[in-house]
Scaffold this motif. Structure first.
Motif, PDB file in Angstrom:
ATOM      1  N   PHE A   1       0.812  -1.221   0.000  1.00 42.58           N
ATOM      2  CA  PHE A   1       0.000   0.000   0.000  1.00 42.58           C
ATOM      3  C   PHE A   1       0.845   1.270   0.000  1.00 42.58           C
ATOM      4  CE2 PHE A   1      -2.511  -3.163   2.569  1.00 42.58           C
ATOM      5  CZ  PHE A   1      -3.320  -3.569   1.524  1.00 42.58           C
ATOM      6  N   THR A   2       1.986   1.215  -0.639  1.00 39.18           N
ATOM      7  CA  THR A   2       2.851   2.388  -0.776  1.00 39.18           C
ATOM      8  C   THR A   2       3.060   2.657  -2.265  1.00 39.18           C
ATOM      9  OG1 THR A   2       4.893   1.074  -0.783  1.00 39.18           O
ATOM     10  CG2 THR A   2       4.092   1.847   1.367  1.00 39.18           C
ATOM     11  N   PRO A   3       3.516   3.863  -2.616  1.00 42.11           N
ATOM     12  CA  PRO A   3       3.821   4.135  -4.031  1.00 42.11           C
ATOM     13  C   PRO A   3       4.877   3.179  -4.594  1.00 42.11           C
ATOM     14  CG  PRO A   3       3.711   6.191  -2.803  1.00 42.11           C
ATOM     15  CD  PRO A   3       3.633   5.066  -1.794  1.00 42.11           C
ATOM     16  N   GLU A   4       5.836   2.771  -3.764  1.00 43.25           N
ATOM     17  CA  GLU A   4       6.865   1.828  -4.224  1.00 43.25           C
ATOM     18  C   GLU A   4       6.244   0.494  -4.605  1.00 43.25           C
ATOM     19  OE1 GLU A   4       7.140   3.479  -1.210  1.00 43.25           O
ATOM     20  OE2 GLU A   4       8.522   5.003  -1.955  1.00 43.25           O
ATOM     21  N   ALA A   5       5.246   0.057  -3.845  1.00 45.94           N
ATOM     22  CA  ALA A   5       4.574  -1.215  -4.138  1.00 45.94           C
ATOM     23  C   ALA A   5       3.831  -1.138  -5.473  1.00 45.94           C
ATOM     24  CB  ALA A   5       3.629  -1.574  -3.009  1.00 45.94           C
ATOM     25  N   GLU A   6       3.246   0.011  -5.768  1.00 50.71           N
ATOM     26  CA  GLU A   6       2.526   0.170  -7.031  1.00 50.71           C
ATOM     27  C   GLU A   6       3.476   0.126  -8.229  1.00 50.71           C
ATOM     28  OE1 GLU A   6       0.018   3.604  -6.893  1.00 50.71           O
ATOM     29  OE2 GLU A   6      -0.965   2.931  -5.047  1.00 50.71           O
ATOM     30  N   LYS A   7       4.722   0.518  -8.030  1.00 52.42           N
ATOM     31  CA  LYS A   7       5.701   0.527  -9.117  1.00 52.42           C
ATOM     32  C   LYS A   7       6.283  -0.854  -9.401  1.00 52.42           C
ATOM     33  CE  LYS A   7       7.081   5.251  -8.068  1.00 52.42           C
ATOM     34  NZ  LYS A   7       8.121   6.081  -7.467  1.00 52.42           N
ATOM     35  N   LEU A   8       6.078  -1.821  -8.506  1.00 49.56           N
ATOM     36  CA  LEU A   8       6.655  -3.151  -8.677  1.00 49.56           C
ATOM     37  C   LEU A   8       6.187  -3.832  -9.958  1.00 49.56           C
ATOM     38  CD1 LEU A   8       6.557  -4.629  -5.060  1.00 49.56           C
ATOM     39  CD2 LEU A   8       8.568  -3.935  -6.372  1.00 49.56           C
ATOM     40  N   MET A   9       4.975  -3.543 -10.399  1.00 51.56           N
ATOM     41  CA  MET A   9       4.443  -4.231 -11.576  1.00 51.56           C
ATOM     42  C   MET A   9       5.208  -3.888 -12.856  1.00 51.56           C
ATOM     43  SD  MET A   9       0.851  -2.186 -12.136  1.00 51.56           S
ATOM     44  CE  MET A   9       0.198  -3.535 -13.047  1.00 51.56           C
ATOM     45  N   HIS A  10       6.082  -2.906 -12.805  1.00 48.12           N
ATOM     46  CA  HIS A  10       6.862  -2.536 -13.980  1.00 48.12           C
ATOM     47  C   HIS A  10       8.194  -3.281 -14.051  1.00 48.12           C
ATOM     48  CE1 HIS A  10       3.910   0.500 -14.845  1.00 48.12           C
ATOM     49  NE2 HIS A  10       4.055   1.013 -13.632  1.00 48.12           N
ATOM     50  N   ARG A  11       8.494  -4.102 -13.043  1.00 46.56           N
ATOM     51  CA  ARG A  11       9.752  -4.868 -13.047  1.00 46.56           C
ATOM     52  C   ARG A  11       9.652  -6.022 -14.039  1.00 46.56           C
ATOM     53  NH1 ARG A  11      13.100  -4.055  -8.290  1.00 46.56           N
ATOM     54  NH2 ARG A  11      13.979  -6.066  -8.856  1.00 46.56           N
ATOM     55  N   ALA A  12      10.771  -6.387 -14.608  1.00 44.59           N
ATOM     56  CA  ALA A  12      10.793  -7.422 -15.638  1.00 44.59           C
ATOM     57  C   ALA A  12      10.321  -8.784 -15.128  1.00 44.59           C
ATOM     58  CB  ALA A  12      12.210  -7.547 -16.211  1.00 44.59           C
ATOM     59  N   ASP A  13      10.624  -9.109 -13.871  1.00 46.64           N
ATOM     60  CA  ASP A  13      10.277 -10.433 -13.348  1.00 46.64           C
ATOM     61  C   ASP A  13       8.931 -10.475 -12.619  1.00 46.64           C
ATOM     62  OD1 ASP A  13      10.961  -8.963 -11.077  1.00 46.64           O
ATOM     63  OD2 ASP A  13      11.934 -10.673 -10.104  1.00 46.64           O
ATOM     64  N   TYR A  14       8.174  -9.410 -12.642  1.00 38.90           N
ATOM     65  CA  TYR A  14       6.954  -9.281 -11.839  1.00 38.90           C
ATOM     66  C   TYR A  14       5.968 -10.437 -12.072  1.00 38.90           C
ATOM     67  CZ  TYR A  14       2.653  -7.169 -10.014  1.00 38.90           C
ATOM     68  OH  TYR A  14       1.492  -6.919  -9.332  1.00 38.90           O
ATOM     69  N   TYR A  15       5.561 -10.653 -13.298  1.00 39.97           N
ATOM     70  CA  TYR A  15       4.535 -11.655 -13.583  1.00 39.97           C
ATOM     71  C   TYR A  15       5.066 -13.076 -13.452  1.00 39.97           C
ATOM     72  CZ  TYR A  15       1.709  -7.734 -14.986  1.00 39.97           C
ATOM     73  OH  TYR A  15       1.014  -6.556 -14.979  1.00 39.97           O
ATOM     74  N   SER A  16       6.281 -13.330 -13.903  1.00 39.13           N
ATOM     75  CA  SER A  16       6.824 -14.688 -13.786  1.00 39.13           C
ATOM     76  C   SER A  16       7.080 -15.059 -12.323  1.00 39.13           C
ATOM     77  CB  SER A  16       8.112 -14.828 -14.601  1.00 39.13           C
ATOM     78  OG  SER A  16       9.104 -13.934 -14.131  1.00 39.13           O
ATOM     79  N   ALA A  17       7.557 -14.101 -11.530  1.00 35.23           N
ATOM     80  CA  ALA A  17       7.798 -14.374 -10.110  1.00 35.23           C
ATOM     81  C   ALA A  17       6.483 -14.619  -9.384  1.00 35.23           C
ATOM     82  CB  ALA A  17       8.554 -13.218  -9.466  1.00 35.23           C
ATOM     83  N   ARG A  18       5.466 -13.836  -9.672  1.00 29.16           N
ATOM     84  CA  ARG A  18       4.161 -14.037  -9.024  1.00 29.16           C
ATOM     85  C   ARG A  18       3.567 -15.386  -9.398  1.00 29.16           C
ATOM     86  NH1 ARG A  18       0.087  -9.332  -9.744  1.00 29.16           N
ATOM     87  NH2 ARG A  18      -1.155 -10.831  -8.580  1.00 29.16           N
ATOM     88  N   ARG A  19       3.740 -15.807 -10.643  1.00 28.25           N
ATOM     89  CA  ARG A  19       3.241 -17.118 -11.068  1.00 28.25           C
ATOM     90  C   ARG A  19       3.939 -18.218 -10.271  1.00 28.25           C
ATOM     91  NH1 ARG A  19       4.963 -17.144 -15.971  1.00 28.25           N
ATOM     92  NH2 ARG A  19       3.408 -15.657 -16.647  1.00 28.25           N
ATOM     93  N   GLN A  20       5.253 -18.095 -10.120  1.00 29.65           N
ATOM     94  CA  GLN A  20       6.022 -19.082  -9.363  1.00 29.65           C
ATOM     95  C   GLN A  20       5.615 -19.084  -7.883  1.00 29.65           C
ATOM     96  OE1 GLN A  20       8.030 -21.456 -10.453  1.00 29.65           O
ATOM     97  NE2 GLN A  20       8.238 -22.169  -8.352  1.00 29.65           N
ATOM     98  N   ILE A  21       5.383 -17.924  -7.321  1.00 25.54           N
ATOM     99  CA  ILE A  21       4.965 -17.804  -5.919  1.00 25.54           C
ATOM    100  C   ILE A  21       3.623 -18.489  -5.709  1.00 25.54           C
ATOM    101  CG2 ILE A  21       4.181 -16.151  -4.156  1.00 25.54           C
ATOM    102  CD1 ILE A  21       6.340 -14.223  -5.299  1.00 25.54           C
ATOM    103  N   ARG A  22       2.694 -18.338  -6.660  1.00 29.95           N
ATOM    104  CA  ARG A  22       1.380 -18.997  -6.532  1.00 29.95           C
ATOM    105  C   ARG A  22       1.538 -20.511  -6.464  1.00 29.95           C
ATOM    106  NH1 ARG A  22      -0.271 -14.848  -9.982  1.00 29.95           N
ATOM    107  NH2 ARG A  22       0.009 -16.110 -11.831  1.00 29.95           N
ATOM    108  N   LEU A  23       2.499 -21.038  -7.213  1.00 32.91           N
ATOM    109  CA  LEU A  23       2.703 -22.483  -7.249  1.00 32.91           C
ATOM    110  C   LEU A  23       3.470 -23.002  -6.039  1.00 32.91           C
ATOM    111  CD1 LEU A  23       3.699 -22.825 -11.017  1.00 32.91           C
ATOM    112  CD2 LEU A  23       1.480 -23.354  -9.965  1.00 32.91           C
ATOM    113  N   CYS A  24       4.387 -22.201  -5.537  1.00 30.70           N
ATOM    114  CA  CYS A  24       5.288 -22.659  -4.474  1.00 30.70           C
ATOM    115  C   CYS A  24       5.720 -21.462  -3.631  1.00 30.70           C
ATOM    116  CB  CYS A  24       6.493 -23.333  -5.111  1.00 30.70           C
ATOM    117  SG  CYS A  24       7.684 -23.959  -3.950  1.00 30.70           S
ATOM    118  N   ALA A  25       5.085 -21.270  -2.488  1.00 34.09           N
ATOM    119  CA  ALA A  25       5.365 -20.107  -1.638  1.00 34.09           C
ATOM    120  C   ALA A  25       6.795 -20.140  -1.107  1.00 34.09           C
ATOM    121  CB  ALA A  25       4.383 -20.065  -0.471  1.00 34.09           C
TER     122      ALA A  25
END
Length: 119
Positions: free
Chosen positions: A75-99
């Motif tokens: 809930f910070t401006p820095e958190a909102e900017k995370l979605m622009h990182r190159a690994d954002y979507y692939s890392a989140r997909r991996q996290i969903r599969l294996c915390a």
């Protein structure tokens, strides 16, 4: 996040942020306020509905883990900017599969708690 078992798939949970007006009257015990869970949220729901409050931000569990991995507070401006990182979507997909195990990382970054003083 504490209830998650590292190495297992994440549950489909969300973190909500509300802006509460001064007239909101939530009567939570100290223990409930320290660790809000599903039962506590059910207790608050009638008051949220009465005030017609909508969540200001909704963050998925995997997005919260990604922010914690990067050392960014939700809930910070820095958190909102995370979605622009190159690994954002692939890392989140991996996290969903294996915390991941964030226990050590969170213990290091946690500020010390102030000492309670009794007079």
């Amino acid at each position: 996040m504490k209830k998650t078992t590292p190495g297992r798939a994440l549950e489909n949970l969300f973190y909500l942020q509300y802006d509460l007006p001064p007239e909101a009257s939530f009567h939570a015990t100290t223990e409930e306020a320290k660790r809000p869970d599903e039962l506590y949220m059910r207790k608050l729901l009638p008051e949220l509905i009465r005030l017609k409050l909508q969540p200001r931000h909704i963050v998925a569990n995997d997005e919260a883990y990604y922010a914690a991995m990067k050392g960014v507070m939700l809930f910070t401006p820095e958190a909102e900017k995370l979605m622009h990182r190159a690994d954002y979507y692939s890392a989140r997909r991996q996290i969903r599969l294996c915390a991941p195990d964030l226990k050590r990382r969170n213990e290091v970054k946690r500020p010390p708690r102030p000492a309670l003083k009794f007079y």
